[in-house]
Design a protein around this motif. Sequence first.
Motif, mmCIF file in Angstrom:
data_model
loop_
_atom_site.group_PDB
_atom_site.id
_atom_site.type_symbol
_atom_site.label_atom_id
_atom_site.label_comp_id
_atom_site.label_asym_id
_atom_site.label_seq_id
_atom_site.Cartn_x
_atom_site.Cartn_y
_atom_site.Cartn_z
ATOM 1 N N UNK A 162 0.865 -1.186 0.000
ATOM 2 C CA UNK A 162 0.000 0.000 0.000
ATOM 3 C C UNK A 162 0.899 1.233 0.000
ATOM 4 N N UNK A 163 0.724 2.110 -0.980
ATOM 5 C CA UNK A 163 1.469 3.373 -1.036
ATOM 6 C C UNK A 163 0.537 4.484 -0.570
ATOM 7 N N UNK A 164 0.902 5.088 0.549
ATOM 8 C CA UNK A 164 0.059 6.116 1.165
ATOM 9 C C UNK A 164 0.940 7.075 1.945
ATOM 10 N N UNK A 165 0.518 8.323 2.048
ATOM 11 C CA UNK A 165 1.312 9.386 2.674
ATOM 12 C C UNK A 165 2.658 9.429 1.938
ATOM 13 N N UNK A 166 3.725 9.206 2.641
ATOM 14 C CA UNK A 166 5.027 9.103 1.972
ATOM 15 C C UNK A 166 5.674 7.768 2.319
ATOM 16 N N UNK A 167 4.820 6.760 2.508
ATOM 17 C CA UNK A 167 5.299 5.420 2.843
ATOM 18 C C UNK A 167 4.786 4.381 1.862
ATOM 19 N N UNK A 168 5.596 3.351 1.666
ATOM 20 C CA UNK A 168 5.162 2.122 1.015
ATOM 21 C C UNK A 168 5.147 1.097 2.143
ATOM 22 N N UNK A 169 3.942 0.635 2.488
ATOM 23 C CA UNK A 169 3.791 -0.331 3.574
ATOM 24 C C UNK A 169 3.483 -1.686 2.963
ATOM 25 N N UNK A 170 3.923 -2.743 3.636
ATOM 26 C CA UNK A 170 3.534 -4.054 3.128
ATOM 27 C C UNK A 170 3.140 -4.996 4.241
#
Length: 186
Positions: A57-65
Motif C-alpha cells: 500500500x502506497x500512502x502518505x510518503x510510505x510504502x507499507x507491506x
Amino acid sequence: MASHGPGKGPTLNVRQNAVTKTPRSGSVAERFGAVVISGYLHKKGKLLSGWQRRYFVAQHHFVKYYQDDTAGRPLLAAIDLDSVMVVRGNEAMGDVPGVFRLALLDGAVVLRAGSEVEGEMWVSKLEEMQQARIDAMMDDLGAESALVGDDDAAAEEEGRQQAGGPPPGNPPSAPQVAPPVPPPAA
C-alpha cells in the motif's frame, strides 16, 4: 488493472489523480492521505529465500507491506519514500518484466509486479508521490521565505526612517560634483 482476491492472482488498485496539490493549509500527511496505489507484488527475500508475495500500500510518503490484504493484518514493514530512490529494473535480475527496486542507503528492496505494465504503473505512482511531496515542501519553504522577506523589508524600512533616509521609491539625489578647477596659467 487486475482485480482478483487474495491467492487468486495479482491485485492492483490505483487511484487516478490521488496525488494532487492542495492549498497550503494542513500537514503534508493530510495533503497526501489517500491510498495512491495498492496491490500484490513479489518481494525478493534475503539471499536464497526467493520471492515472497506481499500486499503493498502506497500512502502518505510510505510504502507499507503486509502478509496479505485481509482486514486487521499486521504491518510487516514501512518504507519511507523520502529515503529511497525508485529505480526501474534491477541489473542483477536481467530482463525480468515488472521488476523495480527501492534503493536505500544500506541496500535495496527488489519488487516484481505481475507484468511490465503494472511495474511501470507502480514506479510512476511512487515517483509522482515523491515529486508531489518535494513540491509541497518547496511551496512551504517559499511561503516561509516570503514571510521572512516581508519581515526583512519592514525592518529595512524602519531602519531607513530612523536614519532619516529617503522614503522607499525615492532614490537619494545624485551626489553633487564640483566642476574641475582649471590649472594655473603659466
